[in-house]
Design a protein around this motif. Structure first.
Motif, mmCIF file in Angstrom:
data_model
loop_
_atom_site.group_PDB
_atom_site.id
_atom_site.type_symbol
_atom_site.label_atom_id
_atom_site.label_comp_id
_atom_site.label_asym_id
_atom_site.label_seq_id
_atom_site.Cartn_x
_atom_site.Cartn_y
_atom_site.Cartn_z
ATOM 1 N N ILE A 55 43.665 20.681 -13.968
ATOM 2 C CA ILE A 55 44.809 20.490 -13.069
ATOM 3 C C ILE A 55 44.874 19.039 -12.627
ATOM 4 O O ILE A 55 45.939 18.421 -12.598
ATOM 5 N N ALA A 66 47.634 16.181 -13.654
ATOM 6 C CA ALA A 66 48.370 15.355 -12.696
ATOM 7 C C ALA A 66 48.211 13.885 -13.046
ATOM 8 O O ALA A 66 49.147 13.093 -12.907
ATOM 9 N N MET A 90 48.190 10.466 -4.567
ATOM 10 C CA MET A 90 49.173 11.527 -4.817
ATOM 11 C C MET A 90 48.479 12.812 -5.252
ATOM 12 O O MET A 90 48.879 13.904 -4.856
ATOM 13 N N LYS A 128 49.287 15.921 -3.046
ATOM 14 C CA LYS A 128 50.196 16.921 -3.612
ATOM 15 C C LYS A 128 49.488 18.056 -4.324
ATOM 16 O O LYS A 128 50.056 19.127 -4.487
ATOM 17 N N ILE A 129 48.282 17.823 -4.791
ATOM 18 C CA ILE A 129 47.591 18.865 -5.551
ATOM 19 C C ILE A 129 46.385 19.396 -4.785
ATOM 20 O O ILE A 129 46.273 20.584 -4.522
ATOM 21 N N PRO A 167 47.046 21.103 -0.896
ATOM 22 C CA PRO A 167 47.569 22.469 -0.879
ATOM 23 C C PRO A 167 46.596 23.488 -1.463
ATOM 24 O O PRO A 167 46.469 24.594 -0.948
ATOM 25 N N LEU A 168 45.891 23.085 -2.510
ATOM 26 C CA LEU A 168 44.984 24.042 -3.145
ATOM 27 C C LEU A 168 43.729 24.264 -2.313
ATOM 28 O O LEU A 168 43.051 25.269 -2.458
ATOM 29 N N GLY A 176 42.754 33.712 -3.914
ATOM 30 C CA GLY A 176 43.865 34.055 -4.774
ATOM 31 C C GLY A 176 44.929 32.991 -4.815
ATOM 32 O O GLY A 176 45.897 33.110 -5.541
ATOM 33 N N LEU A 177 44.767 31.929 -4.058
ATOM 34 C CA LEU A 177 45.759 30.865 -4.108
ATOM 35 C C LEU A 177 45.762 30.192 -5.473
ATOM 36 O O LEU A 177 46.772 29.690 -5.930
ATOM 37 N N LEU A 178 44.600 30.218 -6.111
ATOM 38 C CA LEU A 178 44.485 29.527 -7.393
ATOM 39 C C LEU A 178 44.989 30.372 -8.555
ATOM 40 O O LEU A 178 45.091 29.886 -9.661
ATOM 41 N N SER A 179 45.295 31.624 -8.289
ATOM 42 C CA SER A 179 45.601 32.495 -9.413
ATOM 43 C C SER A 179 46.848 32.009 -10.125
ATOM 44 O O SER A 179 47.796 31.552 -9.504
ATOM 45 N N GLY A 180 46.812 32.079 -11.444
ATOM 46 C CA GLY A 180 47.984 31.688 -12.212
ATOM 47 C C GLY A 180 47.894 30.298 -12.785
ATOM 48 O O GLY A 180 48.622 29.957 -13.695
ATOM 49 N N SER A 181 47.009 29.475 -12.270
ATOM 50 C CA SER A 181 46.961 28.114 -12.783
ATOM 51 C C SER A 181 46.177 28.055 -14.081
ATOM 52 O O SER A 181 46.550 27.383 -15.020
#
Lengths: 378, 363
Positions: free
Chosen positions: A268, A272, A281, A285-286, A289-290, A369-374
């Motif tokens: 990730i 970026a 940045m 931005k990354i 939030p994560l 679970g915030l990281l799920s999908g990445s």
């Protein structure tokens, strides 16, 4: 019943039951505190909080109306009224001597000394008659046993907040806690990102030093720090205590956040970087939030620790109205109002209210679970 | 003109060389596939091109400019990662516009570009979803879309399909092939360990092994004319059978005797000095033909049969080395331990010298 399934379900039951027991064990005292803090102070003194939901039988000592209110009916001087005043209640027994306060049942008309007669009805109304005029200015004593409805009131809270000065201390504690939570998180997040993802010489040693600071007892640094503060001119000030809490919180904050940030998927961040983001940045931005779950959980830790702190506040803040924090105030109340349970329980609840709110509002971010999908499987 | 050029490029991790002396020219519009066994450094090479790993020796040129110290974003590349590497807290739209926002492209323009890319990848209905609400294939398409919107000179794909299930992999592979067709001008470099992907997608394949490039060529070139034993066995599935043999006669036609006593006459010219050398000959599983005659090249007892319907694979265990595998088209009925004899068209035989270099195609 000797199958694996049977055994495991018995184990499950044991686990469930012990969890329930543990939860009860932990919450019952708090619940008791809460109930006690909203009870009427007279009821609080006479019975435990667990009786407070049912009607209580109490022995009251009341006085009749004074002699000035007597009237003459036929040949008798009469005093009438209600032992409960304007309130309602039920009399279950009454008496006129302190040795035997429950001698008679309501509705009886009983002789007193010197030809006086006393009648108290179940609703609390009484009739006192005498062949000679009443003389007592304070009225005569009436012993009544009554059933009372439980009384719940917020008076205790208004008393501690406004009369006992807890409100001001509450604000003082807020003044200490909010900056002392935000400042270390900000610094630690930056530091953690650098220690996790930026290449610079000595990074490992730096991290080791920060983690090593965790073992230094903060008590050791109190006096040198206070001395330094006094020299610089920020002794006994809010700025001083913010910095102190920041310093004491940083090692753990950096350590926790670094571990979390280092665990973010490398791709990730690289992605970026390929997208053209510079380190700042990427961080804003990354990473930020994560990292929110980790920030939130550390915020809870730091907030609770600062909120409940007495030692550092005692050292770095004054004992005056403008700087006395809630823990300090509670300690003083314990000394001066130790017998007044309604004050202490309400104060205790005021002091745990905010941490509870903080916990419940942030706890959803603790859920993973915030990281799920990445990334795959993330 | 070469679009991308690696000149003696190398990579060291501390004192450990991972890649040495990589020389490669990639022309504009090519789709180059890096293949190799795991750990051969193919991903490292891709990351060196991307700028995510420092090039420790040699140089990288893109469009004639030395790129060694240029940050990734300024190299004109876009990368698609194996794990998608989507930003999990951003919607598909924000994921795709991230790079453009950083490049300070006007908002309306971003909107147009992103929607165009989403349209071409069939992602329009998902633009406002978070990555976690997408399936694996959709996520991979978002990752590709994120690369497309930047309109790079070179696309880098790092095993983009290896996280997808088999059916989706085939579908996405075709999508990538179509994408390439739509953008004939853009160069793509694609890392994979999947032979089918390499063979179907590549303009040219680069076979990496042992810190360097073994061979570069079109897929069929690699298949038909491997330069050495490694490429011969690496390309093609199942792998080429390698049979050790001793040179007994040199000249225009080389004669070799195999361990089992059979004699192979290979129409390859060898010098006299190779007489008695330990060579090996290679035969692809599909080139092995059943024979009844005594002039067989290989004889063995079937140790294992894999019937796949379209083909049947026969395994013959050997005392040394990998089992010999024979591929027979269609459904064939054999029994375990049955003795079978095979011959190979001599023109299709490969011959490798003692250093594993192909005698047929190497200078």
């Amino acid at each position: 019943m000797d199958s694996i399934v049977g055994k495991s379900s018995a184990l499950t039951w044991a686990v469930n039951i012990s969890v329930v027991l543990l939860v009860l064990l932990w919450t019952i005292p708090t619940f008791g505190l809460l109930v006690s803090s909203v009870r009427d102070k007279d009821q609080l003194v006479s019975s435990g909080w667990w009786t407070s939901f049912s009607k209580v039988e109490r022995n009251l000592i009341k006085r009749s109306a004074p002699a000035s209110e007597q009237s003459k009916v036929d040949d008798l001087y009469v005093l009438t009224g209600n032992v409960f005043g304007d309130k309602k209640g039920v009399v279950t027994a009454f008496g006129w001597r302190s040795q035997d306060p429950m001698a008679f049942i309501p509705g009886d008309s009983v002789p007193l000394r010197k030809g006086k007669m006393l009648q108290i009805n179940a609703d609390g109304s009484y009739l006192l008659t005498s062949p000679i005029p009443f003389t007592s200015k304070r009225g005569s004593r009436l012993f009544v046993t009554s059933i009372e409805e439980p009384i719940f009131t917020l008076n205790n809270y208004s008393e501690v907040l406004f009369a006992e000065g807890l409100g001001k201390s509450f604000l003082n504690t807020m003044t200490v806690t909010i900056p002392a939570t935000i400042i270390p998180i900000l610094i630690a997040a930056f530091a953690a990102y650098a220690l996790a993802w930026m290449e610079f010489p000595g990074r490992a040693i730096f991290l080791a030093m920060v983690v090593g600071l965790l073992v230094v007892p903060l008590q050791m640094s109190l006096i040198p720090l206070l001395k330094l503060y006094t020299d610089v001119g920020i002794g006994k000030s809010y700025l001083g205590i913010w910095l102190a809490h920041t310093g004491f919180g940083l090692p753990l904050a950096i350590y926790l956040l670094r571990n979390y940030i280092a665990g973010l998927p490398r791709e990730i961040i690289e992605s970026a970087r390929v997208d053209g983001a510079n380190e700042f940045m990427i961080f804003v931005k990354i990473i930020l939030p994560l990292t929110f779950p980790a920030l939130a959980s550390f915020a809870i830790f730091q907030f609770l620790w600062v909120w409940n702190d007495l030692l550092i506040a005692t050292v770095f803040l004054g004992n005056n109205e403008e700087q006395l924090v809630m823990t300090g105030r509670l300690r003083e109340l314990l000394g001066s109002r130790g017998g007044n349970w309604e004050i202490l329980t309400a104060s205790a609840f005021v002091s745990i209210f905010v941490p509870l709110m903080v916990f419940f509002s942030l706890q959803k971010y603790l859920v993973r679970g915030l990281l799920s999908g990445s990334v795959k499987g993330g | 003109m070469a679009n991308l050029k690696l000149i003696n490029a190398g990579k060291m991790y501390g004192n450990v060389p991972v890649l040495t002396d990589i020389n490669l020219e990639i022309k504009k519009g090519e789709l180059i596939v890096f293949v190799g066994p795991s750990g051969c450094g193919k991903s490292t090479l891709l990351r060196m091109i991307a700028g995510l790993e420092k090039i420790t020796s040699g140089g990288l040129e893109i469009d004639g400019e030395l790129m060694n110290d240029v940050p990734p974003a300024k190299r004109g590349i876009a990368m698609v990662f194996q794990s998608y590497a989507l930003y999990p807290h951003l919607t598909v739209r924000d994921n795709m516009s991230f790079a453009l926002k950083i490049a300070k492209v006007a908002k309306d323009e971003i909107k147009t570009i992103v929607e165009e890319a989403a349209e071409s990848l069939q992602l329009t209905p998902y633009l406002d979803r978070l990555p976690k609400a997408l399936s694996g294939g959709q996520r991979q398409r978002v990752a590709i879309g994120r690369a497309i919107v930047r309109n790079p000179k070179i696309y880098l794909f790092d095993e983009p399909l290896s996280n997808l299930d088999a059916a989706l992999r085939v579908a996405t592979r075709i999508e990538i092939a179509q994408l390439k067709e739509k953008m004939p001008e853009s160069t793509m470099i694609y890392v994979t360990h999947d032979q089918v992907e390499a063979m179907t997608l590549a303009t040219r394949i680069v076979v990496l092994n042992n810190r360097g490039i073994e061979q570069v060529g079109t897929p069929l070139e690699l298949y038909e004319k491997p330069l050495n034993k490694f490429v011969a066995t690496f390309i093609g599935s199942p792998a080429m059978n390698i049979l050790p043999a001793k040179v007994v006669a040199t000249g225009a036609v080389t004669s070799l005797t195999l361990a089992n006593g059979a004699v192979a006459e290979v129409p390859i010219n060898t010098a006299d000095q190779y007489l008695d050398n330990d060579f090996s000959i290679g035969a692809r599983p599909e080139d092995m033909l059943l024979t009844q005659s005594d002039e067989y090249l290989f004889k063995g007892n079937v140790s294992y049969i894999e019937a796949l319907g379209e083909i049947t694979l026969l395994y013959f265990n050997r005392e040394e080395g990998a089992p010999v595998i024979v591929k027979i088209p269609g459904i064939a009925h054999f029994e375990r331990d049955q003795e079978l004899k095979f011959t190979v068209d001599p023109k299709k035989l490969q011959m490798f010298d003692a250093l594993d270099i192909s005698c047929k195609y190497h200078d």
